[in-house]
Design an enzyme around this catalytic site. Structure first.
Site, PDB file in Angstrom:
ATOM      1  N   HIS A   3    -119.657 -54.819  50.243  1.00 42.00           N
ATOM      2  CA  HIS A   3    -120.776 -55.687  50.629  1.00 42.00           C
ATOM      3  C   HIS A   3    -121.585 -55.126  51.794  1.00 42.00           C
ATOM      4  CE1 HIS A   3    -118.422 -59.165  48.585  1.00 42.00           C
ATOM      5  NE2 HIS A   3    -119.083 -58.424  47.724  1.00 42.00           N
ATOM      6  N   THR A  29    -109.886 -62.690  60.693  1.00 33.31           N
ATOM      7  CA  THR A  29    -109.663 -63.932  61.455  1.00 33.31           C
ATOM      8  C   THR A  29    -108.812 -63.700  62.706  1.00 33.31           C
ATOM      9  OG1 THR A  29    -107.805 -64.540  60.030  1.00 33.31           O
ATOM     10  CG2 THR A  29    -109.957 -65.460  59.452  1.00 33.31           C
TER      11      THR A  29
HETATM   12  P1  NAD Z   1    -112.738 -66.078  51.985  1.00 38.26           P
HETATM   13  O1  NAD Z   1    -113.205 -66.698  53.250  1.00 38.26           O
HETATM   14  O2  NAD Z   1    -113.223 -66.627  50.711  1.00 38.26           O
HETATM   15  O3  NAD Z   1    -111.151 -66.157  51.952  1.00 38.26           O
HETATM   16  C1  NAD Z   1    -110.384 -65.703  53.019  1.00 38.26           C
HETATM   17  C2  NAD Z   1    -108.926 -65.699  52.574  1.00 38.26           C
HETATM   18  O4  NAD Z   1    -108.167 -65.083  53.580  1.00 38.26           O
HETATM   19  C3  NAD Z   1    -108.361 -67.091  52.358  1.00 38.26           C
HETATM   20  O5  NAD Z   1    -107.630 -67.115  51.133  1.00 38.26           O
HETATM   21  C4  NAD Z   1    -107.403 -67.285  53.548  1.00 38.26           C
HETATM   22  O6  NAD Z   1    -106.231 -67.989  53.174  1.00 38.26           O
HETATM   23  C5  NAD Z   1    -107.038 -65.869  53.887  1.00 38.26           C
HETATM   24  N1  NAD Z   1    -106.762 -65.644  55.314  1.00 38.26           N
HETATM   25  C6  NAD Z   1    -107.392 -66.162  56.403  1.00 38.26           C
HETATM   26  N2  NAD Z   1    -106.874 -65.662  57.536  1.00 38.26           N
HETATM   27  C7  NAD Z   1    -105.886 -64.806  57.144  1.00 38.26           C
HETATM   28  C8  NAD Z   1    -104.977 -63.969  57.837  1.00 38.26           C
HETATM   29  N3  NAD Z   1    -104.946 -63.918  59.178  1.00 38.26           N
HETATM   30  N4  NAD Z   1    -104.108 -63.226  57.112  1.00 38.26           N
HETATM   31  C9  NAD Z   1    -104.086 -63.280  55.752  1.00 38.26           C
HETATM   32  N5  NAD Z   1    -104.915 -64.063  55.039  1.00 38.26           N
HETATM   33  C10 NAD Z   1    -105.803 -64.804  55.728  1.00 38.26           C
HETATM   34  O7  NAD Z   1    -113.002 -64.502  52.094  1.00 38.26           O
HETATM   35  P2  NAD Z   1    -113.344 -63.412  50.953  1.00 38.26           P
HETATM   36  O8  NAD Z   1    -112.467 -63.596  49.778  1.00 38.26           O
HETATM   37  O9  NAD Z   1    -113.398 -62.111  51.642  1.00 38.26           O
HETATM   38  O10 NAD Z   1    -114.818 -63.793  50.476  1.00 38.26           O
HETATM   39  C11 NAD Z   1    -115.806 -64.134  51.399  1.00 38.26           C
HETATM   40  C12 NAD Z   1    -117.033 -63.256  51.444  1.00 38.26           C
HETATM   41  O11 NAD Z   1    -117.552 -63.418  52.750  1.00 38.26           O
HETATM   42  C13 NAD Z   1    -116.815 -61.800  51.290  1.00 38.26           C
HETATM   43  O12 NAD Z   1    -117.755 -61.349  50.397  1.00 38.26           O
HETATM   44  C14 NAD Z   1    -117.108 -61.174  52.655  1.00 38.26           C
HETATM   45  O13 NAD Z   1    -118.100 -60.171  52.537  1.00 38.26           O
HETATM   46  C15 NAD Z   1    -117.793 -62.241  53.438  1.00 38.26           C
HETATM   47  N6  NAD Z   1    -117.296 -62.427  54.828  1.00 38.26           N
HETATM   48  C16 NAD Z   1    -116.985 -61.348  55.581  1.00 38.26           C
HETATM   49  C17 NAD Z   1    -116.516 -61.519  56.873  1.00 38.26           C
HETATM   50  C18 NAD Z   1    -116.159 -60.289  57.675  1.00 38.26           C
HETATM   51  O14 NAD Z   1    -116.787 -59.253  57.500  1.00 38.26           O
HETATM   52  N7  NAD Z   1    -115.171 -60.357  58.567  1.00 38.26           N
HETATM   53  C19 NAD Z   1    -116.369 -62.796  57.406  1.00 38.26           C
HETATM   54  C20 NAD Z   1    -116.731 -63.890  56.619  1.00 38.26           C
HETATM   55  C21 NAD Z   1    -117.182 -63.688  55.318  1.00 38.26           C
END
Ligand code: NAD
Length: 244
Positions: free
Chosen positions: A123, A28
């Site tokens: 993934h 993020t």
């Molecule tokens: P999720 O979206 O379910 O949860 C994200 C978590 O990260 C939340 O608990 C939030 O509070 C926390 N968060 C957000 N910004 C943050 C920061 N700057 N610092 C610390 N914590 C922070 O994500 P998940 O648990 O990884 O599951 C989602 C699935 O989606 C995964 O399987 C992943 O493969 C996929 N995904 C990947 C990406 C990517 O590759 N960047 C992006 C979106 C989704």
């Protein structure tokens, strides 16, 4: 238990066998939306929920809609994203011989862009793509720049990303290696994940030590079982605990 940054820094400074388990929250601060934060993809309006669009059956039955969402909401933010401080700090810990592996649920390859070597992508990655008919390989640019609604190979087959879609199984070798690193770690850092996507989230249960650290913006289930809990943003926290 809630911890302060000095306590977490001390554990990390003393440990020479750290494993990192991360998720979308790590992206993020590199401007890649996660799924479950307030401004994450689950809180945007679509005709279908994201986990349905990113499922294998949806890809097969509605490839045009799959690619509309996937290109706009996943590939466009990922293609030019740069690693943030958290990715760079983890790379530094690996260089110092302290961090043994990164186990990630992310598909953005930002750890590799930061320079990390041992990255286990549970993934898969959006940066590799394969023709479903002839097996030819394509880059993320090939897919994003393809002017068709559905990217096609020269053989006519549909190109798919090398990511694990919902309904698909994880790669056994990646899973076994991840579990091996986690179960042998002295210190496990969980960061940027809601710990609700299975089976990935269950792998942290293989950790056997007493230096379990959580760095996450929001609460996760069963925080009472975690030795050091800190709620904050990964990039900001790593700036305080790891000097580069
Ligand atoms: P999720 O979206 O379910 O949860 C994200 C978590 O990260 C939340 O608990 C939030 O509070 C926390 N968060 C957000 N910004 C943050 C920061 N700057 N610092 C610390 N914590 C922070 O994500 P998940 O648990 O990884 O599951 C989602 C699935 O989606 C995964 O399987 C992943 O493969 C996929 N995904 C990947 C990406 C990517 O590759 N960047 C992006 C979106 C989704």
């Amino acid at each position: 238990m809630n911890a302060n940054l000095d306590q977490i820094k001390e554990v990390i400074n003393k440990s020479n066998n750290i494993v990192f388990f991360g998720g979308a929250g790590l992206g993020t601060e590199s401007n890649i939306p996660d799924f479950r934060s307030k401004d994450g993809l689950y809180n945007m309006e679509y005709d279908y929920p994201p986990e349905q669009i990113l499922s294998y059956s949806f890809f097969i039955n509605n490839p045009k809609e799959f690619y509309r969402f996937y290109k706009n909401k996943c590939l466009k933010p990922m293609i030019n994203a740069s690693p943030n401080y958290a990715h760079l700090a983890l790379c530094e810990l690996e260089k110092r011989g302290k961090l043994k592996a990164i186990v990630t649920q992310n598909i953005d390859s930002l750890h590799q862009k930061a320079g990390s070597k041992k990255v286990l992508e549970l993934h898969g990655t959006s940066f590799n793509n394969t023709c479903t008919k002839c097996g030819k390989k394509f880059t993320i640019e090939d897919v994003l720049n393809d002017k068709n609604d559905i990217p096609l190979c020269t053989c006519g087959g549909i190109i798919r990303p090398d990511i694990v879609m919902y309904e698909e199984g994880l790669n056994n070798q990646v899973v076994n290696e991840s579990i091996n690193y986690i179960s042998n770690a002295k210190t496990l850092i969980i960061c940027g994940t809601s710990l609700v996507v299975y089976p990935a989230a269950s792998f942290v249960n293989f950790y056997k030590g007493n230096e379990l650290i959580l760095i996450n913006k929001d609460e996760v289930p069963h925080e009472e079982n975690i030795n050091y809990v800190y709620h904050g943003k990964a990039g900001e926290v790593f700036k305080e605990i790891v000097e580069i």
